[in-house]
Design a protein around this motif. Structure first.
Motif, PDB file in Angstrom:
ATOM      1  N   ASN A 302      -2.575  40.140 -62.009  1.00  0.00           N
ATOM      2  CA  ASN A 302      -1.615  41.144 -61.537  1.00  0.00           C
ATOM      3  C   ASN A 302      -0.249  40.794 -62.090  1.00  0.00           C
ATOM      4  OD1 ASN A 302       0.282  39.981 -59.314  1.00  0.00           O
ATOM      5  ND2 ASN A 302      -1.738  39.194 -58.712  1.00  0.00           N
ATOM      6  N   THR A 303       0.601  41.771 -62.238  1.00  0.00           N
ATOM      7  CA  THR A 303       1.863  41.539 -62.942  1.00  0.00           C
ATOM      8  C   THR A 303       2.853  40.717 -62.142  1.00  0.00           C
ATOM      9  OG1 THR A 303       2.642  43.727 -62.236  1.00  0.00           O
ATOM     10  CG2 THR A 303       1.689  43.547 -64.440  1.00  0.00           C
ATOM     11  N   TYR A 304       2.619  40.509 -60.840  1.00  0.00           N
ATOM     12  CA  TYR A 304       3.466  39.573 -60.110  1.00  0.00           C
ATOM     13  C   TYR A 304       3.321  38.160 -60.682  1.00  0.00           C
ATOM     14  CZ  TYR A 304       3.809  43.339 -56.675  1.00  0.00           C
ATOM     15  OH  TYR A 304       4.031  44.544 -56.064  1.00  0.00           O
ATOM     16  N   ASP A 387       1.754  50.548 -62.058  1.00  0.00           N
ATOM     17  CA  ASP A 387       1.743  49.379 -61.171  1.00  0.00           C
ATOM     18  C   ASP A 387       2.121  49.754 -59.747  1.00  0.00           C
ATOM     19  OD1 ASP A 387       0.849  47.468 -62.907  1.00  0.00           O
ATOM     20  OD2 ASP A 387       2.620  46.199 -62.777  1.00  0.00           O
ATOM     21  N   ILE A 388       3.104  50.619 -59.590  1.00  0.00           N
ATOM     22  CA  ILE A 388       3.531  51.012 -58.246  1.00  0.00           C
ATOM     23  C   ILE A 388       2.393  51.734 -57.534  1.00  0.00           C
ATOM     24  CG2 ILE A 388       5.148  52.453 -56.947  1.00  0.00           C
ATOM     25  CD1 ILE A 388       7.244  51.757 -59.057  1.00  0.00           C
ATOM     26  N   VAL A 391      -0.230  49.026 -56.383  1.00  0.00           N
ATOM     27  CA  VAL A 391       0.146  48.199 -55.227  1.00  0.00           C
ATOM     28  C   VAL A 391       0.597  49.079 -54.066  1.00  0.00           C
ATOM     29  CG1 VAL A 391       0.744  46.256 -56.699  1.00  0.00           C
ATOM     30  CG2 VAL A 391       2.546  47.852 -55.997  1.00  0.00           C
ATOM     31  N   ILE A 406       9.226  45.350 -52.262  1.00  0.00           N
ATOM     32  CA  ILE A 406       8.011  45.300 -53.077  1.00  0.00           C
ATOM     33  C   ILE A 406       8.139  46.197 -54.299  1.00  0.00           C
ATOM     34  CG2 ILE A 406       5.549  45.852 -53.114  1.00  0.00           C
ATOM     35  CD1 ILE A 406       5.464  45.000 -50.150  1.00  0.00           C
ATOM     36  N   VAL A 407       8.697  47.385 -54.105  1.00  0.00           N
ATOM     37  CA  VAL A 407       8.881  48.283 -55.240  1.00  0.00           C
ATOM     38  C   VAL A 407       9.839  47.667 -56.258  1.00  0.00           C
ATOM     39  CG1 VAL A 407       9.734  50.545 -55.969  1.00  0.00           C
ATOM     40  CG2 VAL A 407       8.337  50.354 -53.916  1.00  0.00           C
ATOM     41  N   THR A 409      10.522  44.486 -56.706  1.00  0.00           N
ATOM     42  CA  THR A 409       9.878  43.331 -57.334  1.00  0.00           C
ATOM     43  C   THR A 409       8.867  43.773 -58.379  1.00  0.00           C
ATOM     44  OG1 THR A 409      10.143  42.053 -55.301  1.00  0.00           O
ATOM     45  CG2 THR A 409       8.543  41.229 -56.887  1.00  0.00           C
ATOM     46  N   THR A 410       8.155  44.849 -58.097  1.00  0.00           N
ATOM     47  CA  THR A 410       7.158  45.354 -59.042  1.00  0.00           C
ATOM     48  C   THR A 410       7.812  45.760 -60.354  1.00  0.00           C
ATOM     49  OG1 THR A 410       5.826  46.151 -57.179  1.00  0.00           O
ATOM     50  CG2 THR A 410       5.293  47.026 -59.359  1.00  0.00           C
ATOM     51  N   ASN A 413       8.969  42.612 -62.267  1.00  0.00           N
ATOM     52  CA  ASN A 413       7.910  41.848 -62.922  1.00  0.00           C
ATOM     53  C   ASN A 413       8.011  41.920 -64.439  1.00  0.00           C
ATOM     54  OD1 ASN A 413       6.640  40.998 -60.540  1.00  0.00           O
ATOM     55  ND2 ASN A 413       5.273  42.753 -60.483  1.00  0.00           N
TER      56      ASN A 413
END
Length: 432
Positions: A302-304, A387-388, A391, A406-407, A409-410, A413
């Motif tokens: 995952n891109t995190y 990605d959004i 997740v 979270i948005v 941070t996504t 990434n």
């Protein structure tokens, strides 16, 4: 957030990306069904004002596109022009290019993962807040980044927008002893790079997995930075000149940046996580040992986890600079020239954020008549939007403040380089 039929989150300023852009997320019937990564920063028209300029000017002019990774533009432009003119750059010159380029990877990667991205995972609003609780991490990051900048400055004359490189090589011969400051501090910087990677591996990264397509240069004997064929995890492999035959471009009505997908319609990711997954066998053994001890192995899913790839590449680049400095011998001359002729060629290098593509056509006088530049962030926009969606469950189950984080941070990434000026992102989440 689950009790609201309509809900909106707005982030008017996000200081941890480069440039001006926005994100719109629409939620309907409990699911995210529409995402826009809206880039409203005005176009900069570099391809247009390159026309009519000498091929020799392309590296320095395009370097002004970015203040964080100018060497990537210098290297891509230089390599494309060298292909047109048939210039074969000696190994000694390529070693110098790699030393400086790895320095750029270090300064860019550390800036992002230590100061812009790590606070996301630790719950801090900024690196300054994080520094109070993790001062050694921040100090080590500053020292490693300074060392990377020193590599650029020694070879390029200055750490930002270096001027020492040109088509065919460098403007002057670099003596072996000039690289001594890098050797003198190498052991200390290596230890700090190891500590940075260990710190990042201990971050509370979301434990999720999802399908993604990654694409990067594929190294032969070395982890790719200056050259290589293009490959992805779908089994595609093709020469750098054929990138545009394998991707499709789309202009979105809401974005001044182009979006790119594979010809089969799939969004793809370029950058550290792509290089890591596709070239893990070529990364330094000392990096692999630290990753294995932490239970981390490819593929990253995952891109995190891109922050892990950046920290791993940072240590790899430190080790590569150490090796290259030790093996370097002075070239017979600082650059190679060739008779000017009309021609056309493309080249790809691995900028810190991913594949950077330059395509030029010059006439018999050496004037540029066509230019096309595809930066890595433009290639990643479609993947950012997807990605959004991927997740969405993480986003929607959280209260407003956490969902917003979270948005953000996504998006972070990808270390998106929208530009090098105003740092602003607008985020709007609408629930129906």
């Amino acid at each position: 957030m689950s009790g609201n039929k309509s809900f909106e989150i707005r982030v008017h300023q996000l200081a941890r990306v480069e440039g001006e852009g926005g994100v719109w997320v629409k939620v309907k019937d409990g699911k995210i069904d529409y995402v826009e990564v809206n880039i409203f920063e005005p176009p900069r028209f570099f391809e247009a004002f390159l026309r009519g300029r000498s091929y020799l000017e392309a590296p320095d002019l395009t370097a002004r596109i970015c203040g964080i990774c100018p060497l990537a533009y210098v290297m891509a432009a230089s390599r494309a022009m060298e292909k047109i003119l048939g210039i074969q750059v000696p190994d000694e010159i390529n070693m110098l290019r790699k030393i400086a380029f790895h320095g750029e990877w270090i300064e860019s990667h550390v800036l992002h993962f230590a100061f812009l991205h790590a606070p996301d995972f630790l719950g801090y609003p900024s690196a300054l807040d994080m520094a109070r609780d993790h001062p050694d991490f921040v100090k080590d990051a500053m020292a490693v980044r300074s060392w990377g900048n020193m590599a650029i400055e020694i070879l390029g004359g200055r750490p930002v927008h270096p001027v020492g490189f040109r088509v065919g090589g460098l403007h002057r011969k670099i003596r072996k002893e000039e690289l001594e400051p890098l050797s003198r501090s190498f052991d200390e910087i290596k230890r700090k790079g190891e500590k940075l990677l260990e710190f990042v591996l201990d971050l509370p990264i979301p434990e999720i997995e999802y399908d993604m397509v990654v694409m990067s240069l594929k190294g032969d004997k070395e982890y790719p930075i200056l050259e290589g064929a293009v490959a992805n995890n779908l089994g595609w492999k093709f020469p750098e000149d054929e990138l545009k035959e394998n991707v499709e471009m789309e202009q979105k009505i809401y974005s001044n940046a182009l979006h790119y997908r594979l010809r089969n319609g799939r969004a793809y990711i370029t950058g550290p996580i792509a290089r890591f997954n596709l070239n893990y066998d070529l990364i330094s053994p000392e990096v692999k040992d630290i990753l294995k001890d932490a239970g981390c192995k490819p593929p990253l899913k995952n891109t995190y986890q891109s922050i892990i790839a950046r920290a791993a590449e940072t240590l790899h680049s430190i080790l590569e600079i150490g090796r290259l400095v030790e093996e370097y011998s002075e070239p017979a001359q600082p650059y190679i020239e060739a008779p000017v002729k009309a021609g056309e060629a493309a080249a790809i290098v691995e900028a810190p954020r991913g594949m950077l593509y330059h395509h030029y056509r010059i006439d018999e006088a050496g004037k540029i008549v066509y230019a096309d530049i595809i930066p890595p962030t433009a290639q990643n926009y479609a993947a950012m939007e997807e990605d959004i969606l991927k997740v969405g469950d993480l986003i929607l189950k959280e209260p407003q403040e956490k969902a917003q984080q979270i948005v953000e941070t996504t998006i972070r990434n990808y270390d998106p380089c929208i530009s090098c000026s105003v740092h602003a992102i607008r985020l709007k989440v609408i629930r129906e």
